[in-house]
Design a protein around this motif. Structure first.
Motif, PDB file in Angstrom:
ATOM      1  N   ASN A  94      16.535  -5.438 -25.988  1.00  0.00           N
ATOM      2  CA  ASN A  94      17.049  -4.476 -26.581  1.00  0.00           C
ATOM      3  C   ASN A  94      18.696  -4.933 -27.020  1.00  0.00           C
ATOM      4  O   ASN A  94      19.329  -4.329 -27.749  1.00  0.00           O
ATOM      5  N   LEU A  95      18.943  -6.020 -26.155  1.00  0.00           N
ATOM      6  CA  LEU A  95      20.366  -6.371 -26.225  1.00  0.00           C
ATOM      7  C   LEU A  95      21.047  -6.649 -27.489  1.00  0.00           C
ATOM      8  O   LEU A  95      21.929  -6.005 -28.191  1.00  0.00           O
ATOM      9  N   LEU A  96      20.268  -7.688 -28.257  1.00  0.00           N
ATOM     10  CA  LEU A  96      20.705  -8.219 -29.608  1.00  0.00           C
ATOM     11  C   LEU A  96      20.470  -6.932 -30.657  1.00  0.00           C
ATOM     12  O   LEU A  96      21.389  -6.978 -31.364  1.00  0.00           O
ATOM     13  N   PRO A  97      19.350  -6.191 -30.491  1.00  0.00           N
ATOM     14  CA  PRO A  97      19.369  -5.178 -31.428  1.00  0.00           C
ATOM     15  C   PRO A  97      20.404  -4.136 -31.211  1.00  0.00           C
ATOM     16  O   PRO A  97      20.803  -3.472 -32.463  1.00  0.00           O
ATOM     17  N   ILE A  98      20.706  -3.697 -30.202  1.00  0.00           N
ATOM     18  CA  ILE A  98      21.848  -2.864 -29.827  1.00  0.00           C
ATOM     19  C   ILE A  98      23.296  -3.430 -30.675  1.00  0.00           C
ATOM     20  O   ILE A  98      23.944  -2.865 -31.339  1.00  0.00           O
ATOM     21  N   ILE A  99      23.805  -4.795 -30.493  1.00  0.00           N
ATOM     22  CA  ILE A  99      24.800  -5.430 -31.027  1.00  0.00           C
ATOM     23  C   ILE A  99      24.613  -5.504 -32.439  1.00  0.00           C
ATOM     24  O   ILE A  99      25.430  -4.903 -33.445  1.00  0.00           O
ATOM     25  N   THR A 100      23.492  -5.561 -32.876  1.00  0.00           N
ATOM     26  CA  THR A 100      23.291  -5.674 -34.684  1.00  0.00           C
ATOM     27  C   THR A 100      23.543  -4.129 -35.011  1.00  0.00           C
ATOM     28  O   THR A 100      24.076  -3.877 -36.014  1.00  0.00           O
ATOM     29  N   ALA A 101      22.930  -3.116 -34.179  1.00  0.00           N
ATOM     30  CA  ALA A 101      23.117  -1.920 -34.630  1.00  0.00           C
ATOM     31  C   ALA A 101      24.525  -1.402 -34.640  1.00  0.00           C
ATOM     32  O   ALA A 101      25.172  -0.640 -35.486  1.00  0.00           O
ATOM     33  N   ILE A 102      25.323  -1.729 -33.773  1.00  0.00           N
ATOM     34  CA  ILE A 102      26.812  -1.568 -33.648  1.00  0.00           C
ATOM     35  C   ILE A 102      27.597  -2.116 -34.560  1.00  0.00           C
ATOM     36  O   ILE A 102      28.331  -1.487 -35.334  1.00  0.00           O
TER      37      ILE A 102
ATOM     38  N   PRO B 289      25.209   1.700 -15.672  1.00  0.00           N
ATOM     39  CA  PRO B 289      25.460   1.621 -14.198  1.00  0.00           C
ATOM     40  C   PRO B 289      25.513   0.420 -13.689  1.00  0.00           C
ATOM     41  O   PRO B 289      24.818  -0.039 -12.431  1.00  0.00           O
ATOM     42  N   ARG B 290      26.271  -0.547 -13.957  1.00  0.00           N
ATOM     43  CA  ARG B 290      26.525  -1.973 -13.654  1.00  0.00           C
ATOM     44  C   ARG B 290      25.508  -2.714 -13.304  1.00  0.00           C
ATOM     45  O   ARG B 290      25.201  -3.485 -12.277  1.00  0.00           O
ATOM     46  N   ARG B 291      24.489  -2.661 -14.303  1.00  0.00           N
ATOM     47  CA  ARG B 291      23.170  -3.751 -14.370  1.00  0.00           C
ATOM     48  C   ARG B 291      23.700  -5.242 -14.622  1.00  0.00           C
ATOM     49  O   ARG B 291      24.787  -5.414 -15.330  1.00  0.00           O
ATOM     50  N   ARG B 292      22.972  -6.099 -14.162  1.00  0.00           N
ATOM     51  CA  ARG B 292      23.365  -7.441 -14.558  1.00  0.00           C
ATOM     52  C   ARG B 292      23.181  -7.640 -15.852  1.00  0.00           C
ATOM     53  O   ARG B 292      23.728  -8.444 -16.552  1.00  0.00           O
ATOM     54  N   MET B 293      22.234  -6.898 -16.603  1.00  0.00           N
ATOM     55  CA  MET B 293      21.842  -7.068 -17.900  1.00  0.00           C
ATOM     56  C   MET B 293      23.302  -6.657 -18.973  1.00  0.00           C
ATOM     57  O   MET B 293      23.127  -7.601 -19.979  1.00  0.00           O
ATOM     58  N   ALA B 294      23.987  -6.135 -18.397  1.00  0.00           N
ATOM     59  CA  ALA B 294      25.231  -5.743 -19.078  1.00  0.00           C
ATOM     60  C   ALA B 294      26.119  -6.832 -19.295  1.00  0.00           C
ATOM     61  O   ALA B 294      26.761  -6.915 -20.254  1.00  0.00           O
ATOM     62  N   GLU B 295      26.163  -7.841 -18.249  1.00  0.00           N
ATOM     63  CA  GLU B 295      26.735  -9.033 -18.523  1.00  0.00           C
ATOM     64  C   GLU B 295      26.423 -10.000 -19.645  1.00  0.00           C
ATOM     65  O   GLU B 295      27.136 -10.468 -20.475  1.00  0.00           O
ATOM     66  N   GLN B 296      24.989  -9.854 -19.797  1.00  0.00           N
ATOM     67  CA  GLN B 296      24.327 -10.838 -21.024  1.00  0.00           C
ATOM     68  C   GLN B 296      24.762 -10.012 -22.247  1.00  0.00           C
ATOM     69  O   GLN B 296      25.128 -10.763 -23.308  1.00  0.00           O
ATOM     70  N   PHE B 297      24.898  -8.648 -22.261  1.00  0.00           N
ATOM     71  CA  PHE B 297      25.267  -7.984 -23.571  1.00  0.00           C
ATOM     72  C   PHE B 297      26.628  -8.098 -23.873  1.00  0.00           C
ATOM     73  O   PHE B 297      27.097  -8.274 -24.993  1.00  0.00           O
ATOM     74  N   LEU B 298      27.580  -8.387 -23.006  1.00  0.00           N
ATOM     75  CA  LEU B 298      28.861  -8.409 -23.382  1.00  0.00           C
ATOM     76  C   LEU B 298      29.165  -9.973 -23.779  1.00  0.00           C
ATOM     77  O   LEU B 298      29.838 -10.107 -24.637  1.00  0.00           O
ATOM     78  N   GLU B 299      28.228 -10.925 -23.262  1.00  0.00           N
ATOM     79  CA  GLU B 299      28.260 -12.114 -23.707  1.00  0.00           C
ATOM     80  C   GLU B 299      27.995 -12.270 -25.242  1.00  0.00           C
ATOM     81  O   GLU B 299      28.543 -12.761 -25.995  1.00  0.00           O
ATOM     82  N   LEU B 300      26.927 -11.351 -25.481  1.00  0.00           N
ATOM     83  CA  LEU B 300      26.631 -11.311 -27.000  1.00  0.00           C
ATOM     84  C   LEU B 300      27.396 -10.678 -27.882  1.00  0.00           C
ATOM     85  O   LEU B 300      27.896 -11.022 -28.570  1.00  0.00           O
ATOM     86  N   ALA B 301      28.004  -9.560 -27.226  1.00  0.00           N
ATOM     87  CA  ALA B 301      29.216  -8.815 -28.044  1.00  0.00           C
ATOM     88  C   ALA B 301      30.224 -10.022 -28.271  1.00  0.00           C
ATOM     89  O   ALA B 301      30.925  -9.674 -29.568  1.00  0.00           O
ATOM     90  N   ALA B 302      30.922 -10.741 -27.265  1.00  0.00           N
ATOM     91  CA  ALA B 302      31.930 -11.799 -27.537  1.00  0.00           C
ATOM     92  C   ALA B 302      31.422 -12.662 -28.738  1.00  0.00           C
ATOM     93  O   ALA B 302      32.431 -12.992 -29.542  1.00  0.00           O
ATOM     94  N   GLU B 303      30.237 -13.120 -28.681  1.00  0.00           N
ATOM     95  CA  GLU B 303      29.783 -14.154 -29.460  1.00  0.00           C
ATOM     96  C   GLU B 303      29.750 -13.625 -30.957  1.00  0.00           C
ATOM     97  O   GLU B 303      29.663 -14.345 -31.897  1.00  0.00           O
ATOM     98  N   ASN B 304      29.676 -12.252 -31.072  1.00  0.00           N
ATOM     99  CA  ASN B 304      29.541 -11.384 -32.453  1.00  0.00           C
ATOM    100  C   ASN B 304      30.861 -11.184 -32.877  1.00  0.00           C
ATOM    101  O   ASN B 304      30.888 -10.141 -33.738  1.00  0.00           O
ATOM    102  N   GLY B 305      32.052 -11.511 -32.076  1.00  0.00           N
ATOM    103  CA  GLY B 305      33.227 -11.103 -32.521  1.00  0.00           C
ATOM    104  C   GLY B 305      33.792  -9.887 -32.037  1.00  0.00           C
ATOM    105  O   GLY B 305      34.893  -9.366 -32.481  1.00  0.00           O
ATOM    106  N   PHE B 306      33.263  -9.232 -31.105  1.00  0.00           N
ATOM    107  CA  PHE B 306      33.683  -8.032 -30.533  1.00  0.00           C
ATOM    108  C   PHE B 306      34.645  -8.405 -29.406  1.00  0.00           C
ATOM    109  O   PHE B 306      34.354  -9.193 -28.437  1.00  0.00           O
ATOM    110  N   SER B 307      35.869  -7.699 -29.284  1.00  0.00           N
ATOM    111  CA  SER B 307      36.734  -7.495 -28.029  1.00  0.00           C
ATOM    112  C   SER B 307      36.169  -6.439 -27.119  1.00  0.00           C
ATOM    113  O   SER B 307      35.499  -5.413 -27.420  1.00  0.00           O
TER     114      SER B 307
END
Length: 231
Positions: A166-174, A189-207
């Motif tokens: 779901n991570l990349l589709p959510i970034i794309t939707a945002i 709720p502080r899942r480890r998966m969130a760390e990967q999401f934040l990395e994707l967000a940064a790679e796609n230009g989000f602060s």
């Protein structure tokens, strides 16, 4: 696109009676932003697994997560009531479930579009909007394939970072739904998966800015992070 305006009490009673014939319901009172709310959900979401055919699961792998009120949604609703100016803000929620975050955002003055992939969830959003005398729009939306409903000043989502797929589709939707200069608030709720999401967000230009919250419900406290994404 459907509209929940500010309906008569008969609308709520009629819809709730229909839902009560199909589900075992639970009602939960909460307070956000100095206002009391009452939300209807499913008392045992695991019982809904029997409704999912093997064919449906293989096609979408959709579980009835929408049927519960999760700590992350309560933490995000509380955060909006305490920290965010919602009046007049055009907002969309992804994965709204039974509508807690969307309804609180609308009650705080936001012009809200509540979305979920599950058509079952949409009926609960309408029911809860009726019960709390809140007006918002409701629409089915698949975040993997966003059919553009417009651009929004704010995007909201709670507890959606539970599967890596779901991570990349959510970034794309945002990226598709958020106006330039807008803010996305994602509660997790502080899942480890969130760390990967934040990395994707940064790679796609989000602060990203993180806010730590703690939800104290009927069980033990749950720590929740709320991530604000901006460009």
């Amino acid at each position: 696109m459907q509209l929940s305006s500010r309906p008569e009490s008969n609308d709520f009673r009629s819809l709730r009676e229909v839902l009560a014939r199909e589900y075992d319901l639970a009602e939960s009172p909460f307070s956000f932003g100095g206002r009391s709310f009452l939300f209807t959900s499913v008392s045992d979401s695991y019982a809904l697994l029997d409704r999912i055919t093997p064919e449906e699961f293989l096609r979408d792998e959709q579980m009835p997560y929408w049927a519960e009120i999760w700590p992350s949604s309560l933490a995000l609703a509380s955060f909006l009531g305490e920290e965010v100016q919602m009046h007049g803000v055009r907002a969309i929620e992804l994965g709204a479930g039974v509508g807690v975050v969307s309804i609180v955002a609308a009650a705080l003055g936001g012009a809200v579009l509540a979305t979920d992939y599950s058509s079952e969830a949409l009926r609960f959003i309408h029911c809860n909007a009726y019960a709390n005398a809140v007006g918002l729009r409701v629409q089915r939306l698949d975040w993997r394939n966003v059919m553009q409903p417009g651009k929004f000043e704010m995007l909201l989502a709670a507890d959606v970072l539970y599967e890596r797929v779901n991570l990349l589709p959510i970034i794309t939707a945002i990226d598709q739904l958020l106006e330039p200069g807008g803010s996305a608030y994602i509660a997790d709720p502080r899942r480890r998966m969130a760390e990967q999401f934040l990395e994707l967000a940064a790679e796609n230009g989000f602060s990203v800015k993180a806010y730590a919250r703690e939800h104290c419900g009927s069980g033990k406290p749950v720590s929740v992070n709320i991530y604000r994404l901006r460009r």
